[in-house]
Design an enzyme around this catalytic site. Structure first.
Site, PDB file in Angstrom:
ATOM      1  N   HIS A 103       0.951  -1.043   0.062  1.00  0.00           N
ATOM      2  CA  HIS A 103      -0.070   0.012   0.067  1.00  0.00           C
ATOM      3  C   HIS A 103       0.772   1.320   0.110  1.00  0.00           C
ATOM      4  O   HIS A 103       1.924   1.334   1.047  1.00  0.00           O
ATOM      5  CB  HIS A 103      -0.966   0.042   1.223  1.00  0.00           C
ATOM      6  CG  HIS A 103      -1.883   1.102   1.148  1.00  0.00           C
ATOM      7  ND1 HIS A 103      -2.965   1.173   0.549  1.00  0.00           N
ATOM      8  CD2 HIS A 103      -1.857   2.326   1.887  1.00  0.00           C
ATOM      9  CE1 HIS A 103      -3.842   2.196   0.678  1.00  0.00           C
ATOM     10  NE2 HIS A 103      -3.091   2.968   1.542  1.00  0.00           N
ATOM     11  N   ASP A 139      -7.584  -2.057   4.359  1.00  0.00           N
ATOM     12  CA  ASP A 139      -6.160  -1.643   4.582  1.00  0.00           C
ATOM     13  C   ASP A 139      -5.922  -1.563   5.998  1.00  0.00           C
ATOM     14  O   ASP A 139      -5.334  -0.418   6.671  1.00  0.00           O
ATOM     15  CB  ASP A 139      -6.017  -0.383   3.840  1.00  0.00           C
ATOM     16  CG  ASP A 139      -6.089  -0.363   2.415  1.00  0.00           C
ATOM     17  OD1 ASP A 139      -6.508   0.812   1.850  1.00  0.00           O
ATOM     18  OD2 ASP A 139      -5.995  -1.565   1.928  1.00  0.00           O
ATOM     19  N   CYS A 704      19.104  -5.348 -37.198  1.00  0.00           N
ATOM     20  CA  CYS A 704      18.492  -6.079 -38.280  1.00  0.00           C
ATOM     21  C   CYS A 704      19.511  -6.782 -38.807  1.00  0.00           C
ATOM     22  O   CYS A 704      19.255  -7.879 -39.606  1.00  0.00           O
ATOM     23  CB  CYS A 704      17.730  -5.048 -39.114  1.00  0.00           C
ATOM     24  SG  CYS A 704      18.615  -3.851 -39.740  1.00  0.00           S
TER      25      CYS A 704
END
Length: 899
Positions: A103, A139, A704
């Site tokens: 929290h 909570d 590439c």
């Protein structure tokens, strides 16, 4: 321990990864369903069961099938790093060790949702997080661990989260699990003294109460910044305020009054921003305002209709500015030194001086159109130069734009990064204010939220590009003037090259020194090269049979195709943009650019520079977003006439199909590669080792044309491998901003996971892992440079591209030239290839036989803006760079006359 991870977001993903590193067994991941076709970061797991439930209970009762699937996993502990769903007690209480929850406040203060917002709104001097044992309250469970930090005066939700709650919260969750595993985890009852509970902060509840002190108003604004946004009503519309500060030292509240109903005093729009007052008569400053239509502007420009972006001057324009300064100095002899703030009339000039100024400047600037009224409209020297430069660039209105920057102090400089969509010359929020996090791969932290384009945004951008092409100044100016604007853009990119390279390092993990030379350096070269082509695009005259007794003349014209869509990859974000966009603009087209969703920031900075360069609005548009939405809509859109794409072969095929079905668009594709590099025994071995390393590990292997497979002649194979491994072990893996770093982090987390899977394939199939193959044990997405030997042709790693720092080495028999060529060509890819030999005849023979768009001989990665680049076979078709690239963005029209 056997752990079930329940939650969502990148925070949850990082907690998951760290728990795995600690040796815990994650038996299941529970997260939210996919949204808009995109899975939550926590859902992207390998080998671990993932469950995506939209809800856990119905009518107050837990869903039996959900509970049954959970119980079958046998979890000993539930870890809830971030969870927006209500989890029933049947799940919370099931494991032997119970459940722990993260929290983001110091409980019992700020229970409930929006805890970070409320920490700031209440002006708390200390913030932090709590990890507690879940119970049936809200909570209220016993505390296991808490950590606190100082809340800075101008902190926002984002800065507090990124600085402390995210990185330290991950460590805290791991520490909490460690304490539980060791049997040392405390259970401390939460005190009720000082407990508070606040609900979710929403837009309708975020209206500013003006009957309070300035500090309280500031806290309210920053506590709602960026979501949901603190707002008020003024000037008959809803205004939302962002970027508030109490640092008003030296500010004088002089400017245009902004009446605000209910406020103690009217606000004042000044050059610094909007000054507001509390009921204690103290000031605060707001730097950004969002209008009711969603447009974000600088607060200092509220009454200007559109905010003016200050044009950055090129070197040539700076010379002109100094010459004009000398004119001002001669006309204003009483002024010791003409500065930007010097006012022409306040310094003693009369109407006759206006005529003199206009005539001298017109002569200085080769007959530029300048009126007396221009001096009255821009009476300070700084404003006059801005007006003059806009006229010299051919459009007084270009360059005007409101930009909401994300600013970061990094790499010994402050970088300023736009983070919104760029459409029609304006930075705007996406439809529905949708955003996406862009992540720093060096540490996994969130850099900022970037606007996430939706289908409607694509339609707006295409419409802007079409209007600019058909009706705007871009199609009316000469080709030479078009080139002049592109040269100016290149100059600005060069002036900002250190900032651009820093952004590439932050957003893409590019090593800064390489980014400066290649990512940015070659981008600048590309724009300069194609700027030179603008006035050299030519058709031809063709002799045809005459229609006797008349005569005929046939000619061809090369014309721009219209609106182009450019879809670029994440490995070279700016350079790939430049390779395609420069040719596209040189040909006279307009463009909608879709950068990769994970690396959008240099593309948005580029957009800003196009404005400063005077590129007309609508010519360049930039849309960060997902390929499935933005890329697909561009491919399908009937007003887009060309798609240029760099990416995977699979996606390229899909784009090609969409282009055909929609309106038979022109398309060019640069796709996957598995480039072979053949090293013969007669080569310069020192050079072969050096270039072989570069062929694989350049740009972290995210290249590439990287050598996907090395064929080494048998007689030098062992020595080659020994030297390569020796060099690999010298490479420094580290922060890409450090000047001595050789190898930075991989671009993003999903790619890191794929590399680990790739190497596991190789080991499983029997290839020898000589070194590397693992994630580097440090924060971020770092992967060890890796070498495999004894790779046989049938193996997965012999056929598939890693796109990472993985060297694949296979032997070939001495002198068996045709056999190794056959093996090298036994792939559906054909992007690049290479050969090392001192024998020129062998080099010519091999280069002739290799089936690839580029062949390097005794070198590698040597690309140049003048040399065409593109692939064969399933590596795509069409060219970037060189004159050939122009033809990808042109159409040929044949015109026949009879006379």
């Amino acid at each position: 321990m056997k752990i079930a991870v329940i939650g969502q977001s990148l925070f949850g993903q990082e907690v998951y990864c760290h728990l795995r590193k600690e040796g815990h067994e994650v038996v299941g991941v529970f997260t939210v369903p996919d949204k808009d076709g995109k899975a939550d970061p926590l859902a992207e797991k390998d080998g671990v069961p993932v469950f995506k439930y939209s809800r856990w209970r119905a009518k107050g009762q837990a869903l039996p099938d959900v509970v049954a699937k959970y119980q079958a996993l046998g979890a000993e502990l539930n870890v809830l790093p971030f969870c927006s769903q209500f989890i029933p007690m049947e799940i919370i209480s099931a494991p032997r060790h119970g459940s722990i929850i993260y929290h983001p406040s110091l409980l019992p203060r700020h229970r409930g949702a929006s805890a970070i917002n409320w920490t700031l709104i209440h002006g708390d001097k200390k913030g932090g997080f709590s990890i507690f044992w879940a119970d049936d309250g809200l909570d209220t469970g016993d505390l296991l661990l808490q950590k606190e930090c100082e809340v800075l005066p101008d902190d926002t939700v984002s800065t507090l989260y990124n600085r402390f709650l995210f990185p330290e919260g991950i460590k805290g969750m791991v520490q909490a699990v460690r304490l539980i595993a060791e049997g040392k985890a405390p259970r401390l009852p939460q005190p009720e003294e000082g407990a508070t509970y606040e609900g979710i902060q929403k837009k309708e509840t975020a209206k500013i109460n003006w009957d309070q002190p300035a500090e309280a108003i500031h806290n309210w604004i920053r506590g709602n910044d960026k979501v949901p946004g603190a707002w008020t009503e003024a000037c008959e519309q809803k205004l939302t305020f962002f970027n508030s500060t109490l640092n008003t030292s030296g500010l004088v509240p002089e400017g245009d009054a902004l009446p605000i109903p209910g406020a103690h005093r009217p606000g004042v729009v000044t050059k610094a921003g909007l000054i507001l007052f509390g009921n204690d008569d103290k000031m605060l400053l707001v730097k950004n305002i969002q209008l009711e239509d969603g447009k974000m502007i600088l607060a200092s420009n509220f009454f200007k209709g559109a905010a003016s972006s200050v044009l950055e001057l090129t070197e040539a324009e700076l010379v002109t500015a100094e010459a004009v300064r000398s004119v001002w100095q001669r006309i204003l002899p009483k002024v010791l030194e003409v500065e930007d703030s010097t006012d022409f009339f306040k310094s003693g000039a009369a109407s006759v001086d206006v005529v003199r100024l206009v005539e001298e400047v017109k002569e200085l600037c080769d007959g530029l159109e300048l009126e007396n009224e221009d001096v009255y409209m821009a009476s300070t020297f700084g404003d006059f130069i801005q007006l003059l430069v806009r006229k010299l660039r051919g459009d007084d209105e270009e360059g005007e734009c409101s930009i909401d920057y994300v600013e970061m102090a990094v790499n010994k400089r402050t970088v300023r990064m736009p983070h919104q969509l760029f459409i029609g010359g304006e930075f705007v929020d996406a439809e529905g204010a949708k955003t996406s996090e862009t992540i720093n791969p060096t540490d996994g932290s969130v850099i900022c939220q970037v606007s996430l384009a939706q289908v409607t945004d694509v339609d707006k951008a295409v419409a802007a590009a079409k209007d600019a092409f058909e009706n705007g100044r871009w199609g009316k100016i000469s080709a030479r003037d078009r080139g002049r604007l592109m040269y100016r853009l290149a100059d600005l990119m060069e002036q900002h090259q250190e900032e651009l390279a820093t952004i590439e390092a932050l957003d893409a993990g590019a090593v800064y020194t390489l980014a400066l030379k290649t990512h940015v350096g070659m981008s600048i070269q590309t724009f300069r090269y194609f700027a030179g082509w603008c006035d050299k695009i030519q058709g031809s005259t063709i002799p045809i049979n005459q229609a006797r007794p008349n005569r005929n003349l046939t000619l061809t014209r090369k014309e721009p195709v219209g609106v182009c869509g450019i879809i670029i990859p994440w490995n070279y974000p700016l350079m790939m943009l430049s390779w395609k966009t420069a040719a596209c603009l040189a040909a006279g087209n307009t463009v909608v650019i879709k950068p990769a969703q994970v690396t959008p920031l240099t593309a948005l900075k580029f957009a800003e520079l196009t404005l400063k360069a005077g590129i007309p609005k609508g010519v360049v548009n930039v849309l960060p977003g997902s390929g499935s939405l933005v890329g697909q809509r561009l491919s399908d859109h009937p007003d887009v006439r060309k798609i240029g794409f760099t990416g995977s072969t699979e996606v390229g095929k899909h784009i090609m199909k969409s282009c055909a079905i929609s309106n038979v668009k022109k398309v060019s594709l640069e796709l996957g590669g598995k480039s072979p590099l053949i090293i013969f025994a007669d080569c310069d071995l020192n050079k072969a080792v050096q270039m072989g390393m570069s062929s694989v590990f350049f740009n972290k292997g995210e290249n590439c044309i990287a050598a996907g497979r090395l064929f080494v002649e048998d007689s030098i194979h062992d020595e080659f491998v020994r030297r390569v491994v020796e060099e690999v072990r010298k490479m420094k893996v580290g922060n890409p901003l450090d000047r001595d770093t050789d190898h930075g982090p991989q671009n993003h987390h999903a790619h890191l996971v794929k590399l680990m899977e790739y190497c596991q394939h190789g080991v499983k199939e029997g290839a020898t892992l000589v070194c590397g193959g693992n994630q580097v044990p440090r924060p971020g997405f770092f992967f060890e440079p890796t070498v495999f030997t004894d790779v046989e042709d049938h193996m997965f790693i012999a056929k598939e591209e890693s796109f990472g720092p993985v060297m694949i080495i296979s032997r070939f028999a001495d002198g068996d030239l045709d056999a190794v060529l056959s093996r090298a060509n036994a792939t559906e890819f054909g992007l690049a290839s290479g050969v090392f030999t001192r024998d020129i005849n062998k080099a010519l023979y091999v280069s002739d036989k290799l089936q690839a768009g580029t062949v390097f001989v005794n070198t590698y990665n040597k690309t140049d803006v003048a040399a065409p680049f593109g692939g064969f076979k399933q590596s795509g078709f069409g060219k970037d760079l060189g004159e050939a690239a122009l033809n990808e963005y042109l159409r040929v029209k044949t015109v026949t006359f009879e006379y």
